[in-house]
Design an enzyme around this catalytic site. Structure first.
Site, PDB file in Angstrom:
ATOM      1  CB  SER A  36      -0.947   0.012   1.205  1.00  0.00           C
ATOM      2  OG  SER A  36      -1.996  -0.908   1.018  1.00  0.00           O
ATOM      3  CE  LYS A 198      -1.345   3.949   2.775  1.00  0.00           C
ATOM      4  NZ  LYS A 198      -1.222   2.789   3.694  1.00  0.00           N
ATOM      5  N   GLY A 200       2.369  -0.458   4.497  1.00  0.00           N
ATOM      6  CA  GLY A 200       1.829  -1.461   3.591  1.00  0.00           C
ATOM      7  C   GLY A 200       2.136  -2.844   4.121  1.00  0.00           C
TER       8      GLY A 200
END
Length: 298
Positions: A36, A198, A200
């Site tokens: 992600s 961010k 993932g």
């Protein structure tokens, strides 16, 4: 290597101190499933393509578009969402339906490839949409990148001139105050430091976090930590990412100063003074101590 042995994993770290240009590298060019983390760069490309006023436009989607992990978009099938809200859902909550809507908006995976090449990224290999892009195979380069390239891309979009200042602020805002990453790089940064990031996760216990770290009164550090384990069904481990971040941030290469807790000093007035003892001036500050080297008569 000892960290990899501890967690039975492959770990890649790349970090750049923008204060002095110094770098921390450990397997920075090893390929990992980016999972992600791509959502930062698809949102950035949407910002590049659109005027800020366009972000108020509403996009409708159907119940068939809702994937298994869609914590925000699942509640807006009836009314749709603005492009800004879709970007926020993708970055703050890692909403996979929102991520696919952004990919669609920028022209699909092929246009995403072009966008990356246009910023000098010849490493990242976009190939699929969510959630298939998380299906990693060590012998397959699809939907992979490297820690070094992740950092370079963050630098381009957040500190370069691809985006205007107002668009950079939006991207930074969407990457901020994200509680789902509190146990990763943020877990090892001192109180008062701002972190935008961010994360993932995917097959083979993949766990990644890409971040910009803002210590007070200095330029930021851009960091990417990517990992995978040896078994396809292995679980990811946030503690591994946090420990890698701690080691990188405390590396002498960066020369960062961390405020460590010091135990309070309690004065003991009745203890006789002797060589080697730590003492302080009776009317001075208790934490200002001196070591007794010798004692002279009188």
């Amino acid at each position: 290597a000892d960290l990899e042995n501890k967690y039975n994993a492959v770990i890649g770290v790349y970090a750049v101190d923008m204060e002095n240009g110094k770098k921390i590298c450990y397997k920075p060019d090893t390929r990992f499933s980016y999972c992600s983390t791509h959502k930062v760069f698809t949102a950035a490309e949407l910002l590049r393509q659109k005027n800020t006023s366009d972000l108020n436009e509403i996009r409708k989607f159907s119940a068939e578009d809702i994937l298994s992990y869609a914590p925000i978009t699942k509640d807006h099938v009836a009314d749709g969402m603005t492009l800004a809200e879709i970007c926020s859902a993708s970055l703050r909550w890692s909403d996979n339906t929102a991520a696919n809507l952004i990919l669609q908006e920028i022209g699909g995976v092929e246009n995403f490839k072009v966008a990356l090449k246009n910023i000098g990224d010849k490493t990242t290999k976009p190939a699929r949409n969510e959630p298939e892009l998380n299906l990693f195979n060590p012998k397959d380069n699809r939907d992979t990148s490297t820690p070094r390239q992740m950092v370079k891309n963050l630098q381009v979009y957040i500190f370069g001139d691809i985006l205007s200042d107002d668009k950079k602020k939006l991207l930074i805002d969407w990457m901020s105050d994200n509680s789902i990453t509190d146990t990763l790089i943020k877990a090892e940064t001192p109180q008062g430091w701002k972190v935008i990031d961010k994360s993932g996760s995917g097959d083979y216990g993949a766990r990644n976090d890409i971040a910009v770290i803002y210590p007070p009164n200095r330029k930021p550090i851009v960091m990417a930590i990517m990992s995978r384990r040896t078994e396809k069904n292995a679980k990811s481990d946030d503690a591994m990412i946090a420990e890698a971040a701690k080691r990188a941030l405390k590396h002498k290469q960066f020369g960062l100063v961390f405020e460590e807790h010091l135990p309070e000093c309690t004065p003991l007035y009745d203890i006789p003074v002797r060589k080697g003892l730590k003492v302080s001036v009776r009317n001075g500050k208790a934490n200002e101590t001196y070591t007794v080297l010798k004692i002279e008569d009188g």
